[in-house]
Design a protein around this motif. Structure first.
Motif, PDB file in Angstrom:
ATOM      1  N   THR A  62       1.770  25.902  17.969  1.00  0.00           N
ATOM      2  CA  THR A  62       0.302  25.403  18.366  1.00  0.00           C
ATOM      3  C   THR A  62       0.095  25.631  19.935  1.00  0.00           C
ATOM      4  OG1 THR A  62       0.401  24.133  16.388  1.00  0.00           O
ATOM      5  CG2 THR A  62      -1.605  23.810  17.896  1.00  0.00           C
ATOM      6  N   ILE A  63       1.256  24.984  20.865  1.00  0.00           N
ATOM      7  CA  ILE A  63       0.881  25.119  22.111  1.00  0.00           C
ATOM      8  C   ILE A  63       0.704  26.442  22.531  1.00  0.00           C
ATOM      9  CG2 ILE A  63       2.059  24.673  24.294  1.00  0.00           C
ATOM     10  CD1 ILE A  63       3.431  22.231  23.092  1.00  0.00           C
ATOM     11  N   PHE A  64       1.532  27.487  22.220  1.00  0.00           N
ATOM     12  CA  PHE A  64       1.343  28.894  22.756  1.00  0.00           C
ATOM     13  C   PHE A  64       0.000  29.443  22.029  1.00  0.00           C
ATOM     14  CE2 PHE A  64       6.055  28.141  22.295  1.00  0.00           C
ATOM     15  CZ  PHE A  64       6.167  28.222  23.721  1.00  0.00           C
ATOM     16  N   ARG A  65      -0.361  29.090  21.181  1.00  0.00           N
ATOM     17  CA  ARG A  65      -1.533  29.696  20.666  1.00  0.00           C
ATOM     18  C   ARG A  65      -2.978  29.184  21.268  1.00  0.00           C
ATOM     19  NH1 ARG A  65      -1.394  28.199  15.528  1.00  0.00           N
ATOM     20  NH2 ARG A  65      -2.899  26.300  15.635  1.00  0.00           N
ATOM     21  N   HIS A  66      -2.726  27.830  21.872  1.00  0.00           N
ATOM     22  CA  HIS A  66      -3.960  27.450  22.604  1.00  0.00           C
ATOM     23  C   HIS A  66      -3.794  27.773  24.169  1.00  0.00           C
ATOM     24  CE1 HIS A  66      -6.223  24.311  20.103  1.00  0.00           C
ATOM     25  NE2 HIS A  66      -5.140  24.310  19.378  1.00  0.00           N
ATOM     26  N   PHE A  67      -2.457  27.884  24.805  1.00  0.00           N
ATOM     27  CA  PHE A  67      -2.282  28.030  26.222  1.00  0.00           C
ATOM     28  C   PHE A  67      -1.245  29.265  26.471  1.00  0.00           C
ATOM     29  CE2 PHE A  67      -2.775  23.424  25.004  1.00  0.00           C
ATOM     30  CZ  PHE A  67      -3.962  23.360  26.129  1.00  0.00           C
ATOM     31  N   HIS A  68      -1.015  29.867  25.427  1.00  0.00           N
ATOM     32  CA  HIS A  68      -0.501  31.035  25.861  1.00  0.00           C
ATOM     33  C   HIS A  68       1.442  30.901  26.199  1.00  0.00           C
ATOM     34  CE1 HIS A  68      -3.872  33.360  24.865  1.00  0.00           C
ATOM     35  NE2 HIS A  68      -4.293  32.654  25.908  1.00  0.00           N
ATOM     36  N   ASN A  69       1.587  29.898  27.169  1.00  0.00           N
ATOM     37  CA  ASN A  69       2.853  29.850  27.795  1.00  0.00           C
ATOM     38  C   ASN A  69       2.938  28.493  28.530  1.00  0.00           C
ATOM     39  OD1 ASN A  69       1.852  30.324  30.440  1.00  0.00           O
ATOM     40  ND2 ASN A  69       2.083  32.622  30.078  1.00  0.00           N
ATOM     41  N   ARG A 124      -6.266  20.087  21.188  1.00  0.00           N
ATOM     42  CA  ARG A 124      -6.020  20.588  22.859  1.00  0.00           C
ATOM     43  C   ARG A 124      -5.872  19.307  23.621  1.00  0.00           C
ATOM     44  NH1 ARG A 124      -6.944  25.127  25.798  1.00  0.00           N
ATOM     45  NH2 ARG A 124      -7.769  24.647  28.018  1.00  0.00           N
ATOM     46  N   ASP A 125      -6.845  18.455  23.420  1.00  0.00           N
ATOM     47  CA  ASP A 125      -6.672  17.345  24.226  1.00  0.00           C
ATOM     48  C   ASP A 125      -5.151  16.294  24.128  1.00  0.00           C
ATOM     49  OD1 ASP A 125      -9.118  17.718  25.208  1.00  0.00           O
ATOM     50  OD2 ASP A 125     -10.084  16.398  24.086  1.00  0.00           O
ATOM     51  N   ARG A 126      -4.811  16.450  22.795  1.00  0.00           N
ATOM     52  CA  ARG A 126      -3.578  15.570  22.673  1.00  0.00           C
ATOM     53  C   ARG A 126      -2.519  16.136  23.439  1.00  0.00           C
ATOM     54  NH1 ARG A 126      -1.944  15.763  17.605  1.00  0.00           N
ATOM     55  NH2 ARG A 126      -3.629  16.865  16.666  1.00  0.00           N
ATOM     56  N   ILE A 127      -2.486  17.512  23.232  1.00  0.00           N
ATOM     57  CA  ILE A 127      -1.463  18.695  23.936  1.00  0.00           C
ATOM     58  C   ILE A 127      -1.438  18.353  25.488  1.00  0.00           C
ATOM     59  CG2 ILE A 127      -0.615  20.798  24.544  1.00  0.00           C
ATOM     60  CD1 ILE A 127      -1.706  21.684  21.645  1.00  0.00           C
ATOM     61  N   LEU A 128      -2.733  18.310  26.004  1.00  0.00           N
ATOM     62  CA  LEU A 128      -2.768  18.049  27.459  1.00  0.00           C
ATOM     63  C   LEU A 128      -2.190  16.766  27.853  1.00  0.00           C
ATOM     64  CD1 LEU A 128      -6.127  19.929  28.052  1.00  0.00           C
ATOM     65  CD2 LEU A 128      -4.000  20.599  28.804  1.00  0.00           C
ATOM     66  N   GLU A 141     -13.771  20.170  15.773  1.00  0.00           N
ATOM     67  CA  GLU A 141     -13.498  18.810  16.229  1.00  0.00           C
ATOM     68  C   GLU A 141     -11.928  18.867  16.237  1.00  0.00           C
ATOM     69  OE1 GLU A 141     -15.269  16.113  13.666  1.00  0.00           O
ATOM     70  OE2 GLU A 141     -17.464  16.357  14.598  1.00  0.00           O
ATOM     71  N   GLU A 142     -11.033  19.213  15.178  1.00  0.00           N
ATOM     72  CA  GLU A 142     -10.104  19.239  15.158  1.00  0.00           C
ATOM     73  C   GLU A 142      -9.238  20.065  16.207  1.00  0.00           C
ATOM     74  OE1 GLU A 142      -8.967  20.338  11.117  1.00  0.00           O
ATOM     75  OE2 GLU A 142      -9.214  18.374  10.414  1.00  0.00           O
ATOM     76  N   ALA A 172       2.999  15.488  21.103  1.00  0.00           N
ATOM     77  CA  ALA A 172       1.525  15.475  20.584  1.00  0.00           C
ATOM     78  C   ALA A 172       1.421  15.541  19.321  1.00  0.00           C
ATOM     79  CB  ALA A 172       0.904  16.821  21.242  1.00  0.00           C
ATOM     80  N   GLY A 173       2.668  15.592  18.528  1.00  0.00           N
ATOM     81  CA  GLY A 173       2.496  15.695  17.079  1.00  0.00           C
ATOM     82  C   GLY A 173       2.108  16.973  16.558  1.00  0.00           C
ATOM     83  N   VAL A 174       2.449  18.100  17.177  1.00  0.00           N
ATOM     84  CA  VAL A 174       1.904  19.252  16.735  1.00  0.00           C
ATOM     85  C   VAL A 174       3.317  20.267  16.516  1.00  0.00           C
ATOM     86  CG1 VAL A 174      -0.363  19.015  17.785  1.00  0.00           C
ATOM     87  CG2 VAL A 174       1.489  20.314  19.113  1.00  0.00           C
ATOM     88  N   ASN A 175       2.934  21.476  16.088  1.00  0.00           N
ATOM     89  CA  ASN A 175       4.149  22.684  15.996  1.00  0.00           C
ATOM     90  C   ASN A 175       4.155  23.254  17.603  1.00  0.00           C
ATOM     91  OD1 ASN A 175       5.379  25.180  15.497  1.00  0.00           O
ATOM     92  ND2 ASN A 175       5.517  24.396  13.551  1.00  0.00           N
ATOM     93  N   GLU A 176       5.369  23.377  17.884  1.00  0.00           N
ATOM     94  CA  GLU A 176       5.394  24.144  19.182  1.00  0.00           C
ATOM     95  C   GLU A 176       4.372  25.455  19.342  1.00  0.00           C
ATOM     96  OE1 GLU A 176       8.944  25.491  22.310  1.00  0.00           O
ATOM     97  OE2 GLU A 176       9.485  25.190  20.247  1.00  0.00           O
TER      98      GLU A 176
END
Length: 261
Positions: free
Chosen positions: A109-116, A75-79, A69-70, A103-107
């Protein structure tokens, strides 16, 4: 529960949780048999009976669900943050650092979810794409009455265009800076064209459409709609004061009359 038993239980839970999460990151929990195998492995490592493992197993299963769930929520918060910042600042201004802060996340985390950033922007556009909703509407609401169907399509097309106005206009202005994004934007009218071509072909088979190049007619209808949308977006009522409904009803009436048998 005696204090000593409680201490042992908490030890089992903590140890089992660590083992569970270790295997979770290896991706072995998408089948029931994998979960059962894990329970057996952990029970063996803790040197406890499988029957005594029931409470710990439930706890671990809850941990898994919480983790998934997290993952989805992050992912949704980043998008959503990406879409918001692109609307406010454009593609160049919506940096990954700014998106992470929004989004309230570490940068990282973005690369881990979306690569670039390209992968992130593509995912954001796919999240708000309107082709599936229009395709579904045509399939479910079609009456096989040319004028009614084309007016229904056009009304819905204008609605989704206006709901995504900022993102679409920014995409048109800055898309050349992101070749992959430019392709994604071009795919939208191409997919709509395919839906309309199929509709026109079926209408022709039913004897309700003249012999004509259906692809040309599909593109003509798309550009009638998109041309009006872009004119209103960039110039407001300066070119024409015609409201959406009045323009579409008149344009579609003439368009359908020229195609109907």
């Amino acid at each position: 529960m005696p204090l000593l038993s409680l201490c042992f239980f908490l030890y089992y839970v903590e140890t089992a949780a660590a083992l569970y999460l270790k295997r979770l990151h290896l991706g072995c929990f998408f089948m029931q048999e994998s979960r059962t195998r894990l329970e057996n492995d952990v029970a063996e490592e803790l040197d406890i009976e499988k029957d005594s493992f029931y409470t710990v197993s439930n706890y671990l299963h809850a941990l898994k669900e919480l983790h998934m769930e997290e993952h989805v929520d992050t992912r949704d918060r980043i998008l959503q943050a990406t879409i918001t910042l692109i609307k406010e600042r454009g593609f160049k201004g919506a940096t990954t650092r700014a998106i992470a802060q929004e989004a309230g996340v570490n940068e990282v985390t973005i690369f881990r979810h979306f690569h670039n950033k390209t992968g992130l922007v593509q995912a954001a556009f796919e999240k708000v794409t309107y082709v599936p909703s229009l395709s579904k509407a045509i399939r479910e609401k079609v009456e096989w009455d040319l004028q009614k169907d084309l007016l229904m399509f056009s009304m819905m097309y204008q609605q989704v265009l206006n709901e995504n106005r900022d993102l679409i206009m920014i995409g048109l202005k800055e898309g050349n800076a992101f070749p992959e994004l430019e392709q994604l934007i071009a795919d939208i009218p191409r997919q709509l064209k395919e839906v309309l071509v199929h509709y026109f072909q079926t209408m022709r088979e039913k004897g309700k459409l003249i012999e004509t190049n259906v692809e040309a007619q599909a593109m003509a209808l798309i550009w009638i709609n998109f041309g009006y949308f872009r004119s209103q977006s960039e110039h407001g009522t300066y070119i024409t004061p015609l409201k959406n409904d009045e323009f579409l009803q008149n344009a579609i009436e003439v368009f359908a009359r020229g195609l109907a048998l």
